[in-house]
Write a protein that holds these residues in place. Structure first.
Motif, mmCIF file in Angstrom:
data_model
loop_
_atom_site.group_PDB
_atom_site.id
_atom_site.type_symbol
_atom_site.label_atom_id
_atom_site.label_comp_id
_atom_site.label_asym_id
_atom_site.label_seq_id
_atom_site.Cartn_x
_atom_site.Cartn_y
_atom_site.Cartn_z
ATOM 1 N N SER A 249 36.069 1.166 -41.064
ATOM 2 C CA SER A 249 37.243 1.069 -40.195
ATOM 3 C C SER A 249 37.204 -0.204 -39.361
ATOM 4 O O SER A 249 36.208 -0.920 -39.339
ATOM 5 C CB SER A 249 37.318 2.302 -39.284
ATOM 6 N N ASP A 250 38.307 -0.457 -38.651
ATOM 7 C CA ASP A 250 38.432 -1.672 -37.851
ATOM 8 C C ASP A 250 38.585 -1.395 -36.357
ATOM 9 O O ASP A 250 38.206 -2.226 -35.539
ATOM 10 C CB ASP A 250 39.645 -2.488 -38.334
ATOM 11 N N VAL A 251 39.138 -0.235 -36.006
ATOM 12 C CA VAL A 251 39.341 0.131 -34.602
ATOM 13 C C VAL A 251 39.112 1.627 -34.459
ATOM 14 O O VAL A 251 39.554 2.416 -35.312
ATOM 15 C CB VAL A 251 40.773 -0.203 -34.119
ATOM 16 N N PHE A 252 38.439 2.028 -33.381
ATOM 17 C CA PHE A 252 38.295 3.444 -33.059
ATOM 18 C C PHE A 252 39.328 3.796 -31.998
ATOM 19 O O PHE A 252 39.457 3.110 -30.982
ATOM 20 C CB PHE A 252 36.889 3.743 -32.534
ATOM 21 N N PHE A 253 40.027 4.908 -32.212
ATOM 22 C CA PHE A 253 41.150 5.296 -31.351
ATOM 23 C C PHE A 253 40.890 6.694 -30.801
ATOM 24 O O PHE A 253 40.661 7.640 -31.552
ATOM 25 C CB PHE A 253 42.431 5.281 -32.192
ATOM 26 N N LEU A 254 40.916 6.829 -29.468
ATOM 27 C CA LEU A 254 40.716 8.127 -28.827
ATOM 28 C C LEU A 254 41.712 8.280 -27.680
ATOM 29 O O LEU A 254 41.429 7.919 -26.534
ATOM 30 C CB LEU A 254 39.283 8.260 -28.300
ATOM 31 N N PRO A 255 42.911 8.831 -27.964
ATOM 32 C CA PRO A 255 43.946 8.967 -26.928
ATOM 33 C C PRO A 255 43.858 10.280 -26.167
ATOM 34 O O PRO A 255 44.878 10.871 -25.798
ATOM 35 C CB PRO A 255 45.233 8.896 -27.757
ATOM 36 N N MET A 269 31.067 2.849 -31.213
ATOM 37 C CA MET A 269 30.541 1.627 -30.617
ATOM 38 C C MET A 269 29.214 1.240 -31.256
ATOM 39 O O MET A 269 28.913 0.059 -31.421
ATOM 40 C CB MET A 269 30.399 1.802 -29.111
ATOM 41 N N SER A 270 28.410 2.239 -31.629
ATOM 42 C CA SER A 270 27.168 1.964 -32.346
ATOM 43 C C SER A 270 27.440 1.288 -33.681
ATOM 44 O O SER A 270 26.632 0.485 -34.158
ATOM 45 C CB SER A 270 26.401 3.271 -32.579
ATOM 46 N N ALA A 271 28.602 1.601 -34.275
ATOM 47 C CA ALA A 271 29.012 0.961 -35.525
ATOM 48 C C ALA A 271 29.716 -0.371 -35.293
ATOM 49 O O ALA A 271 30.275 -0.951 -36.224
ATOM 50 C CB ALA A 271 29.936 1.893 -36.303
ATOM 51 N N ALA A 272 29.677 -0.850 -34.042
ATOM 52 C CA ALA A 272 30.292 -2.134 -33.666
ATOM 53 C C ALA A 272 31.807 -2.118 -33.857
ATOM 54 O O ALA A 272 32.403 -3.138 -34.234
ATOM 55 C CB ALA A 272 29.659 -3.297 -34.434
ATOM 56 N N LEU A 273 32.423 -0.975 -33.555
ATOM 57 C CA LEU A 273 33.876 -0.890 -33.582
ATOM 58 C C LEU A 273 34.435 -1.083 -32.177
ATOM 59 O O LEU A 273 33.923 -0.488 -31.222
ATOM 60 C CB LEU A 273 34.329 0.474 -34.092
ATOM 61 N N PRO A 274 35.487 -1.875 -32.028
ATOM 62 C CA PRO A 274 36.179 -1.920 -30.733
ATOM 63 C C PRO A 274 36.905 -0.606 -30.504
ATOM 64 O O PRO A 274 37.250 0.113 -31.451
ATOM 65 C CB PRO A 274 37.164 -3.084 -30.900
ATOM 66 N N VAL A 275 37.146 -0.270 -29.247
ATOM 67 C CA VAL A 275 37.692 1.037 -28.878
ATOM 68 C C VAL A 275 39.041 0.871 -28.190
ATOM 69 O O VAL A 275 39.225 -0.031 -27.362
ATOM 70 C CB VAL A 275 36.712 1.762 -27.934
#
Length: 368
Positions: A249-255, A269-275
């Motif tokens: 994936s490219d972005v982690f999304f938690l609304p 974040m451990s996978a180096a994904l921006p949040v």
């Protein structure tokens, strides 16, 4: 300490399991007692009440063998049951340490004077409260009797190998969500935000990993909006498969509408994904806006969509934010950082209850 039948473990069980597999068990004798919910959705209230009564009986039977009780609590009925465990432990001359892992408790205390009274009683009775970040330190210290008892101990998660991150493929337009699929997690806000993202990034996709009571309604809503082809509901997956999806994936999304400190976000974040996440619980304490990602108000799908598009359209920025988040995880969220802090508060609570115990800890154990 068994996961649910669907394979989900949840934040409390993940935290308890990580401690049970850490060097903590080489320094203190641990008597485990599972309080995992037997199913999701939860069973009827009467069944839950009976299970809670049986657990309280087991807890009272085991307590004379212990110097201190470390109790993992959530919200609702869990606050009543686990809080009572803490009160009982303290009344029996044992140390009592509670770790709360939910964002709902703040709203519950605000809505209910009875719940706030009970929380005040629990905080006063216990010898230590574990908070998941500065937001929760302030929350618990605001209760009478809370000051001096609250210790910030951040969640520990397994690190994804940097070599696996380095093998990640080319940037795409892939957004991922991990967690329960029900309204309080903001999953319907996620659909609204995705609908807006697609106007700027027409090939964007949203993968939802997890399950819950609103999954069928969510699928129907995606179809009604005409974006079903861009939404992939995976259900609950084994942890290793979750990691693979994070790495693709490219972005982690938690609304989400309420959180303590979500492990799913830390793993991303451990996978180096921006949040891209909401300003609830301890999220903003970890996701410094503009550094490891973006934080928006709950329900602000315009701001969510703008943040998602910014990251999808600028892979270099997304990579820089992901790298910054990974460094934060390495510094603050490994089990080697976390377990000595639990050992230290357990020893302190036992001594406060008059138990003559000592634990040989690493020098940095008292930090935080």
């Amino acid at each position: 300490m068994k996961p649910l039948a669907n394979g989900d473990t949840g934040g409390q069980l993940a935290a308890a399991s990580s401690l049970m597999s850490s060097p903590l068990v080489d320094h203190v004798e641990v008597i485990p007692m599972s309080t995992t919910m037997p199913s999701s959705p939860p069973p009827p209230f009467a069944v839950r009440l009976g299970s809670a009564a049986r657990r309280l009986a087991t807890f009272t039977r085991l307590l004379p063998s212990a110097d201190v009780a470390l109790i993992f609590a959530s919200s609702g009925l869990s606050v009543v049951e686990k809080g009572l465990m803490g009160v009982i432990a303290s009344a029996c001359g044992r140390g009592a340490v509670l770790r709360f892992s939910t964002g709902a408790i703040a709203d519950e205390c605000e809505r209910s004077r009875l719940m706030r009274w009970w929380m005040s009683r629990v905080v006063e009775s216990c010898h230590g409260i574990v908070a998941q970040g500065p937001f929760w330190v302030r929350f618990f210290e605001a209760f009478p009797g809370g000051r001096g008892k609250v210790v910030e101990i951040l969640n520990a998660i397994p690190l994804i190998d940097r070599e696996r991150i380095a093998r990640r493929g080319a940037p795409g337009k892939r957004i991922v969500y991990v967690g329960w699929v029900y309204r309080p997690k903001g999953v319907f806000d996620a659909l609204d935000a995705l609908e807006k993202v697609l106007r700027r990034v027409p090939d964007a996709t949203l993968t939802l990993i997890g399950g819950g009571r609103d999954e069928a309604e969510l699928r129907a809503a995606a179809a009604q909006k005409g974006i079903a082809a861009h939404v992939d509901c995976k259900g609950w997956l084994p942890k290793e498969e979750v990691f693979e999806h994070l790495l693709r994936s490219d972005v982690f999304f938690l609304p989400s509408h309420a959180e303590g400190l979500p492990n799913a976000m830390l793993e991303a974040m451990s996978a180096a994904l921006p949040v891209v996440a909401t300003r609830v619980g301890a999220i903003e304490d970890v996701v410094t806006p503009g550094r490891a990602g973006f934080v928006t108000a709950v329900g602000d799908t315009d701001a969510m969509a703008d943040a998602l598009c910014t990251l999808l359209e600028d892979p270099a920025l997304a990579r820089a934010m992901g790298d910054a988040g990974r460094r934060q995880i390495e510094q603050n969220h490994t089990i080697d950082v976390v377990w000595p802090r639990f050992a230290a508060i357990l020893e302190r609570a036992a001594r406060a209850a008059g138990r003559d115990v000592s634990v040989d800890l690493p020098e940095a154990a008292g930090a935080g």
